[in-house]
Write a protein that holds these residues in place. Structure first.
Motif, PDB file in Angstrom:
ATOM      1  N   GLY A   1       0.794  -1.218   0.000  1.00 26.05           N
ATOM      2  CA  GLY A   1       0.000   0.000   0.000  1.00 26.05           C
ATOM      3  C   GLY A   1       0.826   1.267   0.000  1.00 26.05           C
ATOM      4  N   SER A   2       1.940   1.263   0.729  1.00 26.11           N
ATOM      5  CA  SER A   2       2.720   2.497   0.870  1.00 26.11           C
ATOM      6  C   SER A   2       3.620   2.775  -0.334  1.00 26.11           C
ATOM      7  CB  SER A   2       3.572   2.441   2.143  1.00 26.11           C
ATOM      8  OG  SER A   2       4.577   1.449   2.041  1.00 26.11           O
ATOM      9  N   TYR A   3       4.068   1.733  -1.023  1.00 22.78           N
ATOM     10  CA  TYR A   3       4.947   1.964  -2.176  1.00 22.78           C
ATOM     11  C   TYR A   3       4.231   2.739  -3.286  1.00 22.78           C
ATOM     12  CZ  TYR A   3       8.368   1.109  -5.856  1.00 22.78           C
ATOM     13  OH  TYR A   3       9.280   1.281  -6.869  1.00 22.78           O
ATOM     14  N   PRO A   4       3.021   2.350  -3.695  1.00 16.78           N
ATOM     15  CA  PRO A   4       2.309   3.185  -4.682  1.00 16.78           C
ATOM     16  C   PRO A   4       2.058   4.596  -4.169  1.00 16.78           C
ATOM     17  CG  PRO A   4       1.275   1.025  -4.501  1.00 16.78           C
ATOM     18  CD  PRO A   4       2.275   1.107  -3.399  1.00 16.78           C
ATOM     19  N   LEU A   5       1.854   4.755  -2.869  1.00 11.52           N
ATOM     20  CA  LEU A   5       1.634   6.082  -2.308  1.00 11.52           C
ATOM     21  C   LEU A   5       2.832   6.989  -2.562  1.00 11.52           C
ATOM     22  CD1 LEU A   5      -0.183   7.914  -0.498  1.00 11.52           C
ATOM     23  CD2 LEU A   5       1.053   6.982   1.468  1.00 11.52           C
TER      24      LEU A   5
ATOM     25  N   GLY B   1       0.141   7.357  -5.993  1.00 11.36           N
ATOM     26  CA  GLY B   1      -1.146   6.663  -5.993  1.00 11.36           C
ATOM     27  C   GLY B   1      -1.656   6.479  -4.571  1.00 11.36           C
ATOM     28  N   ILE B   2      -2.690   7.203  -4.194  1.00 14.13           N
ATOM     29  CA  ILE B   2      -3.137   7.200  -2.801  1.00 14.13           C
ATOM     30  C   ILE B   2      -4.109   6.063  -2.484  1.00 14.13           C
ATOM     31  CG2 ILE B   2      -5.113   8.765  -3.165  1.00 14.13           C
ATOM     32  CD1 ILE B   2      -4.369  10.067  -0.457  1.00 14.13           C
ATOM     33  N   THR B   3      -4.850   5.562  -3.479  1.00 13.93           N
ATOM     34  CA  THR B   3      -5.923   4.600  -3.200  1.00 13.93           C
ATOM     35  C   THR B   3      -5.437   3.281  -2.591  1.00 13.93           C
ATOM     36  OG1 THR B   3      -7.164   5.566  -5.020  1.00 13.93           O
ATOM     37  CG2 THR B   3      -7.939   3.460  -4.195  1.00 13.93           C
ATOM     38  N   PRO B   4      -4.347   2.653  -3.079  1.00 11.88           N
ATOM     39  CA  PRO B   4      -3.966   1.333  -2.554  1.00 11.88           C
ATOM     40  C   PRO B   4      -3.729   1.295  -1.052  1.00 11.88           C
ATOM     41  CG  PRO B   4      -2.821   1.765  -4.605  1.00 11.88           C
ATOM     42  CD  PRO B   4      -3.506   3.036  -4.238  1.00 11.88           C
TER      43      PRO B   4
ATOM     44  N   ALA C   1      -4.986  -1.503   1.616  1.00 11.91           N
ATOM     45  CA  ALA C   1      -4.021  -2.259   2.418  1.00 11.91           C
ATOM     46  C   ALA C   1      -4.364  -2.189   3.900  1.00 11.91           C
ATOM     47  CB  ALA C   1      -2.609  -1.725   2.173  1.00 11.91           C
ATOM     48  N   PHE C   2      -4.776  -1.022   4.366  1.00  7.69           N
ATOM     49  CA  PHE C   2      -5.103  -0.902   5.786  1.00  7.69           C
ATOM     50  C   PHE C   2      -6.410  -1.601   6.127  1.00  7.69           C
ATOM     51  CE2 PHE C   2      -1.639   2.008   6.274  1.00  7.69           C
ATOM     52  CZ  PHE C   2      -1.311   1.909   7.625  1.00  7.69           C
ATOM     53  N   ARG C   3      -7.319  -1.673   5.183  1.00 12.45           N
ATOM     54  CA  ARG C   3      -8.541  -2.435   5.436  1.00 12.45           C
ATOM     55  C   ARG C   3      -8.211  -3.912   5.632  1.00 12.45           C
ATOM     56  NH1 ARG C   3     -12.696  -2.817   0.606  1.00 12.45           N
ATOM     57  NH2 ARG C   3     -10.916  -4.008  -0.192  1.00 12.45           N
ATOM     58  N   GLU C   4      -7.381  -4.470   4.762  1.00  9.59           N
ATOM     59  CA  GLU C   4      -7.013  -5.884   4.897  1.00  9.59           C
ATOM     60  C   GLU C   4      -6.191  -6.109   6.170  1.00  9.59           C
ATOM     61  OE1 GLU C   4      -8.823  -6.696   2.756  1.00  9.59           O
ATOM     62  OE2 GLU C   4      -8.561  -5.372   1.049  1.00  9.59           O
ATOM     63  N   ARG C   5      -5.287  -5.180   6.451  1.00  5.40           N
ATOM     64  CA  ARG C   5      -4.475  -5.304   7.668  1.00  5.40           C
ATOM     65  C   ARG C   5      -5.366  -5.321   8.906  1.00  5.40           C
ATOM     66  NH1 ARG C   5       0.705  -4.154   8.727  1.00  5.40           N
ATOM     67  NH2 ARG C   5       0.071  -2.754  10.404  1.00  5.40           N
ATOM     68  N   GLU C   6      -6.397  -4.493   8.906  1.00  6.07           N
ATOM     69  CA  GLU C   6      -7.254  -4.403  10.091  1.00  6.07           C
ATOM     70  C   GLU C   6      -7.961  -5.723  10.368  1.00  6.07           C
ATOM     71  OE1 GLU C   6      -8.282  -2.739  13.439  1.00  6.07           O
ATOM     72  OE2 GLU C   6      -7.038  -1.725  11.939  1.00  6.07           O
ATOM     73  N   GLU C   7      -8.367  -6.422   9.308  1.00  3.56           N
ATOM     74  CA  GLU C   7      -9.017  -7.727   9.513  1.00  3.56           C
ATOM     75  C   GLU C   7      -8.066  -8.719  10.175  1.00  3.56           C
ATOM     76  OE1 GLU C   7     -11.939  -9.695   7.397  1.00  3.56           O
ATOM     77  OE2 GLU C   7     -11.953  -8.274   5.724  1.00  3.56           O
TER      78      GLU C   7
ATOM     79  N   HIS D   1      -6.842  -9.352  -5.550  1.00  9.50           N
ATOM     80  CA  HIS D   1      -6.788  -8.955  -6.960  1.00  9.50           C
ATOM     81  C   HIS D   1      -6.708  -7.436  -7.119  1.00  9.50           C
ATOM     82  CE1 HIS D   1     -10.922  -7.346  -7.247  1.00  9.50           C
ATOM     83  NE2 HIS D   1     -11.179  -8.229  -6.290  1.00  9.50           N
ATOM     84  N   ILE D   2      -7.092  -6.704  -6.085  1.00  7.98           N
ATOM     85  CA  ILE D   2      -7.072  -5.237  -6.145  1.00  7.98           C
ATOM     86  C   ILE D   2      -5.674  -4.726  -6.460  1.00  7.98           C
ATOM     87  CG2 ILE D   2      -7.260  -3.166  -4.687  1.00  7.98           C
ATOM     88  CD1 ILE D   2      -9.654  -4.570  -3.323  1.00  7.98           C
ATOM     89  N   TYR D   3      -4.653  -5.396  -5.929  1.00  8.38           N
ATOM     90  CA  TYR D   3      -3.282  -4.923  -6.120  1.00  8.38           C
ATOM     91  C   TYR D   3      -2.800  -5.195  -7.543  1.00  8.38           C
ATOM     92  CZ  TYR D   3      -3.820  -4.574  -1.170  1.00  8.38           C
ATOM     93  OH  TYR D   3      -4.315  -4.235   0.067  1.00  8.38           O
ATOM     94  N   ASP D   4      -3.395  -6.181  -8.202  1.00  8.88           N
ATOM     95  CA  ASP D   4      -3.138  -6.367  -9.636  1.00  8.88           C
ATOM     96  C   ASP D   4      -3.852  -5.297 -10.443  1.00  8.88           C
ATOM     97  OD1 ASP D   4      -1.480  -8.751 -10.000  1.00  8.88           O
ATOM     98  OD2 ASP D   4      -3.109  -9.804  -9.007  1.00  8.88           O
ATOM     99  N   ASP D   5      -5.121  -5.075 -10.123  1.00 12.50           N
ATOM    100  CA  ASP D   5      -5.930  -4.137 -10.905  1.00 12.50           C
ATOM    101  C   ASP D   5      -5.481  -2.694 -10.724  1.00 12.50           C
ATOM    102  OD1 ASP D   5      -7.353  -6.403 -11.515  1.00 12.50           O
ATOM    103  OD2 ASP D   5      -8.971  -6.016 -10.098  1.00 12.50           O
ATOM    104  N   LEU D   6      -5.249  -2.303  -9.472  1.00 13.85           N
ATOM    105  CA  LEU D   6      -4.952  -0.902  -9.180  1.00 13.85           C
ATOM    106  C   LEU D   6      -3.482  -0.545  -9.367  1.00 13.85           C
ATOM    107  CD1 LEU D   6      -6.939   0.139  -5.967  1.00 13.85           C
ATOM    108  CD2 LEU D   6      -7.183   1.048  -8.267  1.00 13.85           C
ATOM    109  N   VAL D   7      -2.602  -1.504  -9.090  1.00 13.00           N
ATOM    110  CA  VAL D   7      -1.176  -1.164  -9.021  1.00 13.00           C
ATOM    111  C   VAL D   7      -0.383  -1.823 -10.142  1.00 13.00           C
ATOM    112  CG1 VAL D   7       0.872  -1.073  -7.549  1.00 13.00           C
ATOM    113  CG2 VAL D   7      -1.402  -0.954  -6.510  1.00 13.00           C
ATOM    114  N   ARG D   8      -0.284  -3.146 -10.112  1.00 10.99           N
ATOM    115  CA  ARG D   8       0.615  -3.821 -11.063  1.00 10.99           C
ATOM    116  C   ARG D   8       0.217  -3.568 -12.512  1.00 10.99           C
ATOM    117  NH1 ARG D   8       2.622 -10.034 -10.652  1.00 10.99           N
ATOM    118  NH2 ARG D   8       0.421 -10.543 -10.845  1.00 10.99           N
TER     119      ARG D   8
END
Length: 380
Positions: free
Chosen positions: A125-129, A133-136, A140-146, A193-200
């Motif tokens: 999440g922080s590398y794209p930031l 890119g702010i969205t990832p 990332a923090f949503r998944e981390r929180e779970e 898959h979000i990290y493929d769609d949004l970032v990679r």
């Protein structure tokens, strides 16, 4: 600051600028300083200057008993606290010749992989930031929180878990915890898959990372670089597979070591992403195994005063950021005579000296962010 070369007749032939990046926080993950020599926009040389966060943990180890040093150990890489604890207790158990109960072995493996996912999600999440890119980071923090919720439930801590003990774990797992952990892992898995769609797959991200900051396999070996950064340069080494510890020897059919040969920023991100997915698979495999195990102890009974016999040992683990090792020397007392820490980030960051020269200043943040380091892990 500038450095000027004077030619014949006193005319200036060229001017190199010495630029200090840091030691401020916003652009560099923590209190790290880079001393760059520039020729225009091109980096001529780079020197990482460390020590701004040095807390002397290795010396403090010598003044704490074997129960207390766990608290110090889990703080140098605050994103990998459980894995840091693990190396210390494994070293002490090896000195004692102690066998850990089977349930503790599998629980340690499970929690180590969940800790790996938590570490990697922060960087995914922080590398794209850092590249605009702010969205990832919100995903990332949503998944981390779970995952943090299940880690907090079992240990009582959100970052510094303090759940490992010499001889096993602090206490048994709460009723129903395995089911809640399985549900959290399944939720996170459905959104990877979000990290493929949004970032990679993002063309701007690929333009900023593809072919940028290529680290050779020779440099990896020369500087002792390890972990996902080394594997992105084609160095196929992972302690979980090549020198198994905990329950990894029984998980070889699930464990997949991600590698690339390009060695650039994009390859490092891709290895991290694949490693995150595999860590989730390993966690599920551990949950399956835990469900089959009969009830039993989660730790060993220890004497009130724990003393390691005289001698020395070295325990190393495949931490999220690379190889983490503890060299323990004991004189038979309740405190270590010496406990030397080999941290992954310290070696990895030294590679900047060969990675940055020849690169543009504009690409420096891309390269720096792709090394996935924690400054406390550098300065210890």
């Amino acid at each position: 600051m500038t450095e000027t070369t004077v030619g014949i007749g006193g005319a200036a032939e060229s001017t190199d600028m010495v630029l200090n990046i840091g030691p401020q926080h916003p652009s560099t993950h923590g209190v790290l300083r880079l001393r760059l020599v520039l020729d225009g926009e091109r980096i001529v040389s780079a020197e990482p200057v460390v020590g701004y966060m040095h807390r002397g943990a290795e010396k403090l180890f010598e003044a704490r008993d074997y129960r207390q040093i766990v608290m110090l150990a889990n703080r140098h890489d605050w994103l990998s606290a459980f894995s840091n604890e693990l190396g210390v207790v494994m070293a002490v158990e090896r000195m004692l010749g102690m066998e850990v109960p089977e349930r503790a072995v599998w629980m340690r493996t499970l929690l180590a992989e969940l800790n790996r996912v938590l570490n990697h999600l922060m960087f995914l999440g922080s590398y794209p930031l850092e590249l605009g890119g702010i969205t990832p980071i919100f995903h990332a923090f949503r998944e981390r929180e779970e995952l943090q919720a299940v880690m907090e439930e079992i240990s009582g801590g959100r970052m510094h878990y303090m759940f490992n003990r010499v001889g096993g774990l602090k206490e048994d797992i709460p009723a129903g915890w395995l089911g809640r952990a399985r549900a959290a892992i399944a939720d996170v898995n459905t959104r990877m898959h979000i990290y493929d769609d949004l970032v990679r797959g993002n063309e701007i991200f690929r333009a900023r990372t593809r072919g940028v900051g290529v680290l050779s396999a020779e440099a990896v070996h020369a500087y002792g670089v390890s972990g996902p950064i080394a594997r992105a340069s084609g160095v196929d080494f992972d302690l979980r597979r090549d020198e198994p510890y905990l329950a990894y020897g029984e998980l070889q059919d699930v464990l997949k070591v991600a590698t690339r040969t390009e060695g650039d920023c994009l390859a490092r991100f891709e290895v991290l992403l694949e490693q995150t997915r595999n860590a989730l698979d390993l966690a599920v495999a551990c949950l399956d195994r835990m469900a089959e195990l009969a009830p039993g102890p989660i730790n060993q009974r220890l004497p009130k005063v724990l003393k390691a016999p005289e001698g020395e040992t070295y325990a190393w683990t495949e931490n999220p950021l690379g190889i983490n090792g503890y060299y323990l020397v004991s004189k038979g007392e309740k405190t270590p005579y010496r406990l030397k820490l080999r941290s992954a980030s310290y070696n990895n960051i030294q590679a900047l000296a060969v990675l940055l020269p020849g690169q543009l200043v504009a690409d420096m943040v891309s390269i720096l962010g792709s090394l996935f380091f924690v400054v406390g892990d550098i300065d210890k």
